[in-house]
Design an enzyme around this catalytic site. Structure first.
Site, PDB file in Angstrom:
ATOM      1  N   LYS A  35       0.807  -1.231   0.000  1.00 53.55           N
ATOM      2  CA  LYS A  35       0.000   0.000   0.000  1.00 53.55           C
ATOM      3  C   LYS A  35       0.834   1.272   0.000  1.00 53.55           C
ATOM      4  CE  LYS A  35      -1.023   0.000   4.970  1.00 53.55           C
ATOM      5  NZ  LYS A  35      -2.073  -0.015   5.987  1.00 53.55           N
ATOM      6  N   GLN A  47      14.923  -3.801  15.049  1.00 54.42           N
ATOM      7  CA  GLN A  47      16.311  -3.522  15.408  1.00 54.42           C
ATOM      8  C   GLN A  47      17.029  -4.796  15.824  1.00 54.42           C
ATOM      9  OE1 GLN A  47      16.093  -0.668  18.589  1.00 54.42           O
ATOM     10  NE2 GLN A  47      15.559   1.028  17.237  1.00 54.42           N
ATOM     11  N   GLU A 113      18.883 -11.580  24.147  1.00 55.35           N
ATOM     12  CA  GLU A 113      17.671 -10.803  24.464  1.00 55.35           C
ATOM     13  C   GLU A 113      16.875 -11.536  25.534  1.00 55.35           C
ATOM     14  OE1 GLU A 113      15.564  -9.771  20.849  1.00 55.35           O
ATOM     15  OE2 GLU A 113      17.208  -8.514  20.145  1.00 55.35           O
ATOM     16  N   ASP A 212      -4.442  -4.772   8.314  1.00 59.17           N
ATOM     17  CA  ASP A 212      -5.187  -5.025   7.071  1.00 59.17           C
ATOM     18  C   ASP A 212      -5.356  -6.524   6.803  1.00 59.17           C
ATOM     19  OD1 ASP A 212      -4.984  -2.284   6.881  1.00 59.17           O
ATOM     20  OD2 ASP A 212      -3.358  -2.317   5.419  1.00 59.17           O
ATOM     21  N   HIS A 233       6.240  -3.458  24.088  1.00 60.51           N
ATOM     22  CA  HIS A 233       7.693  -3.449  24.292  1.00 60.51           C
ATOM     23  C   HIS A 233       7.970  -2.551  25.481  1.00 60.51           C
ATOM     24  CE1 HIS A 233      11.959  -3.235  23.642  1.00 60.51           C
ATOM     25  NE2 HIS A 233      11.856  -4.114  22.648  1.00 60.51           N
ATOM     26  N   ARG A 279       9.345 -10.418  27.946  1.00 58.04           N
ATOM     27  CA  ARG A 279       8.898  -9.044  27.739  1.00 58.04           C
ATOM     28  C   ARG A 279       7.622  -8.679  28.489  1.00 58.04           C
ATOM     29  NH1 ARG A 279       9.609  -7.843  21.563  1.00 58.04           N
ATOM     30  NH2 ARG A 279      11.811  -8.068  22.003  1.00 58.04           N
ATOM     31  N   HIS A 340       3.737  -3.195  20.455  1.00 58.86           N
ATOM     32  CA  HIS A 340       4.868  -3.560  19.600  1.00 58.86           C
ATOM     33  C   HIS A 340       4.549  -4.687  18.623  1.00 58.86           C
ATOM     34  CE1 HIS A 340       9.087  -4.084  18.589  1.00 58.86           C
ATOM     35  NE2 HIS A 340       9.080  -5.336  19.011  1.00 58.86           N
ATOM     36  N   ARG A 375       5.257 -13.740  22.645  1.00 60.66           N
ATOM     37  CA  ARG A 375       6.329 -14.064  21.701  1.00 60.66           C
ATOM     38  C   ARG A 375       7.707 -13.872  22.334  1.00 60.66           C
ATOM     39  NH1 ARG A 375       9.423 -10.645  18.061  1.00 60.66           N
ATOM     40  NH2 ARG A 375       8.445  -8.958  19.201  1.00 60.66           N
ATOM     41  N   SER A 380      10.150 -13.506  15.719  1.00 57.30           N
ATOM     42  CA  SER A 380       9.157 -13.184  14.678  1.00 57.30           C
ATOM     43  C   SER A 380       9.763 -13.102  13.278  1.00 57.30           C
ATOM     44  CB  SER A 380       8.426 -11.888  15.007  1.00 57.30           C
ATOM     45  OG  SER A 380       9.329 -10.907  15.387  1.00 57.30           O
ATOM     46  N   LEU A 381      10.975 -12.559  13.143  1.00 52.37           N
ATOM     47  CA  LEU A 381      11.578 -12.549  11.806  1.00 52.37           C
ATOM     48  C   LEU A 381      11.830 -13.988  11.365  1.00 52.37           C
ATOM     49  CD1 LEU A 381      14.146  -9.567  12.012  1.00 52.37           C
ATOM     50  CD2 LEU A 381      11.887  -9.555  10.975  1.00 52.37           C
TER      51      LEU A 381
HETATM   52  C1  SIN Z   1      13.980  -5.443  20.043  1.00 55.98           C
HETATM   53  O1  SIN Z   1      14.972  -5.210  19.368  1.00 55.98           O
HETATM   54  O2  SIN Z   1      13.916  -5.238  21.256  1.00 55.98           O
HETATM   55  C2  SIN Z   1      12.783  -5.983  19.351  1.00 55.98           C
HETATM   56  C3  SIN Z   1      13.041  -7.328  18.875  1.00 55.98           C
HETATM   57  C4  SIN Z   1      11.743  -8.062  18.732  1.00 55.98           C
HETATM   58  O3  SIN Z   1      10.685  -7.469  18.804  1.00 55.98           O
HETATM   59  O4  SIN Z   1      11.802  -9.299  18.599  1.00 55.98           O
END
Ligand code: SIN
Length: 531
Positions: A35, A47, A113, A212, A233, A279, A340, A375, A380-381
């Site tokens: 879009k 990030q 993380e 969407d 987040h 998180r 987030h 999550r 997620s990526l």
């Molecule tokens: C982050 O960099 O804190 C976000 C990474 C994520 O959402 O998996």
């Protein structure tokens, strides 16, 4: 009828849509609709990185365990196994497509993380999303079998009935610049339209993340699940503007510490994993410290990390803070939680198939069962690549058996009446405020119910502003009205799932029911559209 005929329609240009398009284009013609510009996606802002077991000291079992722990009982083990075991190959595929990840000593550099028991985050400094998006976008743009349509917004999915079976046969697409409405007929459609967190007034997502994909699929009759699990987040830069600047969890992975207004590192009082707890726990702790102090934010202190290391590893974060007058090398960063990621979405099987034949989904708009109630960071990526690639394999296999769509069943949305009026921007802003206030980090039944009532009124307001279907001579205005309709529908799904789940689990915390109720609610919250 004019329009476009293609083998495969892909909706969305984030990591899932691009990966998928590149795979299926080896076998069929693809139309990819986005879009805005193709680089405008949630992926671009990621990030942190991509979680994968690529270090010999790490193990699949540990990554699975960490994912299940974060997911609070709702992850599907078979899906998580698939996700984790496909991780190393997914990273290798991204490298093959030209993504350059950070290295150290000739190997992939790995970050840490929250919720991860090992350093396993493959990253590209603190700009992993844009590194991935740039490389994939280049590959797609250069691919001769992929037609990229930018500034094209999908208004509705087209469903036809063949031998008593409903199936998705493409979509009605608005060319936002020319205001032309195009039928795009396809044998199969992939929904990879990204996230929904822009239904909240404070979010790390860009304004395009309006749900969407979920709204289109739901209106077409596909099953949706787990929409109550909204991930906040814990550390967006304060003040969190409309599109809040993210301060990656990776900074805590390198030693940054959350502090309250007394200067105390408070996370130890909430969880033994302290600043690297999952998180949901950290976001609630930050919320509670803000309540206790009566202040609008807490502090993230990265001054204990060597300035040289900060410069090399987090250039974008240092720059983002500097733009707001904060030198993160010398002083603590003011931070606040922001919406987030949405763990729920269009329900799919392990190969990306939704409950509507002909329609697949991947990326944030899908619910594959890997995230459960919360999550794990940077999964997620990985999920987007792994399940988009599986969906591609499945679709390629199915395609020869799928008949071409007929032109007969296409009803032009122009047949519907209505004209656009002012007031869309105000309604959008009211909706985002409502979601923040009524469906936030800490919820109560009374507030959620009040939210449902108000949302119902807003949906009515939308209808009186836009008519039965939004039409306008101005394509941008038409797209704006359609986007708002999607936001309203997605907000309705969030509230519906949240009111159904009368317990607290993962990201869904309700003060009226502060504990998990495994007897009644150890299951997904499905919403099955009725005809
Ligand atoms: C982050 O960099 O804190 C976000 C990474 C994520 O959402 O998996």
């Amino acid at each position: 009828m004019n329009g476009i005929d293609t083998g495969i329609l892909v909706i969305g240009s984030g990591i899932a849509g691009l990966t998928f398009a590149l795979r299926v284009a080896e076998h069929a013609d693809v139309v990819l609709v986005t879009k805005k510009a193709s680089l405008d996606s949630n992926t671009n802002y990621a990030q942190g990185g991509i979680a994968a077991v690529v270090d010999s000291a790490d193990s699949f079992a540990d990554h699975v365990h960490d994912t299940l722990q974060a997911g609070a009982g709702l992850c599907h083990l078979d899906r998580v196994d698939t996700l984790v075991q496909s991780g190393p190959q997914a990273v290798a595929d991204l490298v093959d497509w030209g993504v350059r990840f950070s290295e150290s000593g000739g190997r992939l550099a790995l970050g840490r993380e929250g919720g991860h028991s090992h350093a396993r985050i493959v990253h590209s400094q603190d700009k992993t999303g844009s590194a991935i998006e740039d490389a994939l976008d280049r590959a797609v743009t250069n691919h001769e079998r992929i037609q990229l349509l930018e500034d094209h917004m999908v208004l509705s999915l087209q469903v036809e009935c063949l031998d008593g079976l409903r199936r998705c046969v493409g979509a009605w697409v608005l060319d936002v610049k020319s205001n032309a409405l195009l039928p795009v007929r396809a044998r199969a459609t992939m929904l990879a339209a990204g996230g929904s967190a822009a239904i909240y007034c404070h979010t790390t997502n860009p304004a395009i993340a309006t749900g969407d994909g979920v709204a289109l699929a739901y209106r077409a009759g596909a099953t949706v699940a787990n929409m109550e699990f909204i991930q906040f987040h814990p550390t967006a830069l304060y003040p969190a503007e409309e599109h809040a600047f993210l301060i990656s969890e990776a900074l805590r992975g390198e030693g940054a510490v959350l502090r309250n207004w007394n200067g105390d590192a408070f996370m130890g009082a909430y969880d033994r994993r302290k600043d690297l707890a999952p998180r949901d726990i950290v976001a609630r702790a930050v919320h509670s410290e803000m309540r206790r102090s009566g202040k609008d934010h807490v502090w993230l202190d990265a001054t204990g990390i060597a300035a040289q290391h900060l410069d090399a590893r987090f250039p974008a974060i240092l720059e983002g803070c500097r733009a707001k007058g904060v030198d993160a090398r010398q002083e603590p960063i003011p931070v606040v939680p922001a919406a987030h990621y949405v763990c729920g979405g269009v329900w799919t099987d392990v190969d990306g198939r939704t409950s509507l034949p002909g329609l697949f989904a991947a990326g944030e708009c899908a619910c594959t069962g890997v995230h459960g109630a919360n999550r794990l960071a940077s999964n997620s990526l990985l999920e987007a690549v792994v399940f988009a690639e599986r969906a591609a394999s499945r679709m390629i296999w199915e395609l020869p058996f799928v008949p071409a769509p007929s032109s007969d069943s296409w009803t032009h949305p122009d047949d519907l009446s209505g004209s656009l009026a002012d007031g869309l921007a105000r309604l959008r802003s009211d909706l985002r405020q409502l979601m923040w206030e009524r469906l936030g980090i800490i919820r109560t039944v009374a507030e959620m119910r009040a939210g449902a009532v108000r949302l119902h009124e807003m949906r009515r307001d939308w209808s009186s502003l836009c008519g039965a279907a939004p039409r306008s001579k101005d394509g941008a205005r038409w797209a704006e009205a359609s986007e708002l309709l999607n936001m309203l529908d997605v907000a309705g799904l969030v509230i519906r799932c949240a009111l159904w789940r009368r317990e607290s689990r993962g990201l869904h915390y309700v003060t009226d029911f502060p504990y998990k109720d495994n007897e009644c609610f150890l299951r997904d919250s499905f919403v099955i559209p009725t005809d």
